[in-house]
Design a protein around this motif. Structure first.
Motif, PDB file in Angstrom:
ATOM      1  N   LEU A 215     -12.245  -8.844 -11.012  1.00 46.36           N
ATOM      2  CA  LEU A 215     -12.449  -7.444 -10.650  1.00 46.36           C
ATOM      3  C   LEU A 215     -11.687  -7.086  -9.388  1.00 46.36           C
ATOM      4  CD1 LEU A 215     -16.279  -7.061 -11.365  1.00 46.36           C
ATOM      5  CD2 LEU A 215     -14.380  -6.177 -12.717  1.00 46.36           C
ATOM      6  N   LYS A 218      -8.120  -6.572 -10.232  1.00 46.96           N
ATOM      7  CA  LYS A 218      -7.929  -5.301 -10.925  1.00 46.96           C
ATOM      8  C   LYS A 218      -8.044  -4.114  -9.970  1.00 46.96           C
ATOM      9  CE  LYS A 218      -9.845  -4.996 -14.918  1.00 46.96           C
ATOM     10  NZ  LYS A 218     -10.875  -4.860 -15.992  1.00 46.96           N
ATOM     11  N   SER A 219      -8.863  -4.269  -8.922  1.00 48.07           N
ATOM     12  CA  SER A 219      -9.124  -3.160  -8.014  1.00 48.07           C
ATOM     13  C   SER A 219      -8.163  -3.096  -6.830  1.00 48.07           C
ATOM     14  CB  SER A 219     -10.564  -3.263  -7.482  1.00 48.07           C
ATOM     15  OG  SER A 219     -11.489  -3.280  -8.545  1.00 48.07           O
ATOM     16  N   ASP A 221      -5.340  -2.271  -4.496  1.00 43.39           N
ATOM     17  CA  ASP A 221      -4.488  -1.088  -4.427  1.00 43.39           C
ATOM     18  C   ASP A 221      -3.411  -1.329  -3.387  1.00 43.39           C
ATOM     19  OD1 ASP A 221      -3.319   1.357  -4.524  1.00 43.39           O
ATOM     20  OD2 ASP A 221      -5.040   2.486  -3.776  1.00 43.39           O
TER      21      ASP A 221
END
Length: 472
Positions: A215, A218-219, A221
């Motif tokens: 996760l 995926k998160s 940035d």
């Protein structure tokens, strides 16, 4: 939970593996138990056959026991038909032990009836003694252990002088709840629960952090690299991987920011020579339409702008190929090179009251990458000319070290000289400062900025490779 997930596969494989191991070892223990029971029965029945054989050899009329538990027969013709059907009497060797189970010893429930047969030849060819033991009722007393004869047989053959009072019959003893089949089921359930508990702990300590790591990945940035995640506090290797991933994203962010700034500066820097060329061409067209063919000054402007763009693109190409720049060494006279650069950029001092001072030994050469040296010095001298409103620009050459000093009223009221110097330098440099920094970093040269209220701005470039200098 997806069947393709690591968590599901981990659970399934671990439960199957441990379940099979429990089943196999439970079955083996079950078989070993009955082997032990058989061996114990064999020893006990051998002791009984020895006892009755000795009695018969001493007294052929000795009474033989016949009851529901066990019976003794002498001679094959005395055996009941039921026993002959259970065992192949003709093939039994002397001193043999046989077991007959109406079902199978390996079944999950206790057999209803088990018959044990022990044979022993009598001396003086008096025939063969057969001891038959029936295990029908689980509430009855167990067979004799460790070679002892059942007590009621001894009481029958040798009655005690003082017989104890026989207790009245009471309720039959209860069958124990824990037997071999129940034990196997209990072990399987216990092992399954234990495996499930271990799996849950492994999932909590390993798979859940892995999910958090997925996760996090995926998160992440690129535009917000400072975002923190709880998995980074994990004390295991997963936490170390999370921290490394976070640091990598920060480096990527910094790299993108530098590249973004570099492209912005490049776009800004290219816009100027393109505008100069476009303006010069418009002037040439205007003069031509008026019959004026004096365009030499515009040709100079076009060539100068073209040369600036050529130098910049050459620097970008050289920076993209480190090995190429290292191999292309030339014999460079830094004073002569500086003189040429000063002449090319004197147009920047037009209408300014600025004097130029060039200091350095003549005919002193060095083996350096010529194109990169020219790009660095061109940017430093050009920026000095652009930033100097009045006063002077000094270029002092000593060996491979070049000191560029320029005076300007822009820094006289600056209390943070060195910090603001680089910011102002960057404003005047555009892509020039970025190119200089990248070249210096690639070639491992040394570049320093200084600000002095009296002397002005000073930039020192040392073309000596600092790695080679440290080794020497």
């Amino acid at each position: 939970m997806s069947h393709n997930s690591l968590k599901y596969q981990f659970k399934k494989q671990l439960i199957i593996s441990v379940g099979l191991l429990v089943l196999i070892f439970s079955f083996l223990l079950y078989q070993i138990l009955f082997i032990g029971i058989g061996a114990s029965m064999h020893r006990g029945m051998m002791s009984m056959t020895d006892h009755y054989a000795q009695q018969l050899e001493a007294d052929p009329s000795f009474p033989l026991p016949h009851n529901d538990d066990f019976s003794i027969y002498v001679g094959r013709e005395t055996l009941p038909a039921e026993i002959e059907q259970m065992f192949d009497i003709d093939t039994l060797p002397p001193f043999s032990f046989s077991v007959h189970d109406d079902s199978k010893l390996s079944e999950l429930f206790r057999p209803q009836k088990i018959t044990f047969l022990e044979t022993r030849p009598l001396k003086n060819n008096k025939g063969i003694l057969y001891l038959v033991y029936h295990d029908r009722d689980p509430q009855r007393a167990p067979p004799p252990r460790h070679g002892k004869i059942p007590s009621h047989l001894f009481l029958q053959d040798h009655p005690p002088q003082h017989a104890e009072k026989v207790l009245p019959p009471g309720p039959p003893p209860k069958t124990p709840l824990i037997n071999v089949p129940n034990s196997i089921i209990f072990i399987i359930l216990l092992a399954t629960l234990l495996v499930y508990w271990i799996v849950q702990r492994l999932i909590t300590s390993v798979l859940n952090p892995l999910n958090e790591l997925a996760l996090m990945a995926k998160s992440l940035d690129e535009n917000n690299p400072e975002l923190s995640f709880s998995v980074m506090q994990n004390k295991t290797e997963i936490g170390a991987v999370a921290k490394t991933l976070h640091q990598t994203m920060q480096r990527i962010h910094q790299y993108h920011q530098r590249e973004k700034q570099f492209l912005q500066n490049a776009s800004h820097e290219l816009r100027t020579p393109i505008a100069v060329i476009s303006s010069a061409l418009d002037i040439i067209d205007l003069r031509a339409s008026q019959g004026n063919h004096d365009i030499a000054d515009q040709h100079i402007n076009i060539r100068r702008a073209n040369k600036n763009m050529t130098e910049m693109t050459s620097a970008l190409l050289l920076l993209s190929d480190k090995n190429r720049s290292i191999r292309s060494l030339d014999t460079i006279d830094l004073k002569q090179l500086s003189t040429s650069i000063i002449e090319e950029h004197k147009y920047l001092l037009k209408d300014k009251r600025v004097f130029i001072d060039l200091i350095g030994a003549d005919n002193e050469t060095h083996e350096l990458p010529g194109t990169l040296c020219r790009i660095v010095l061109s940017n430093l001298i050009r920026n000095a000319f652009e930033q100097t409103l009045s006063g002077g620009v000094s270029v002092d050459i000593s060996g491979r070290k070049v000191l560029v000093t320029n005076t300007s009223s822009a820094i006289y009221n600056n209390e943070e000289g060195e910090i603001e110097l680089e910011k102002n330098y960057d404003k005047g440099f555009g892509i020039g400062l970025d190119i200089v920094k990248k070249i210096v970093e690639q070639q491992q040269w040394q570049l320093h900025f200084f600000a002095d209220v009296k002397k002005g701005w000073q930039v020192v470039i040392n073309f000596e490779n600092k790695t080679l200098s440290d080794k020497q």
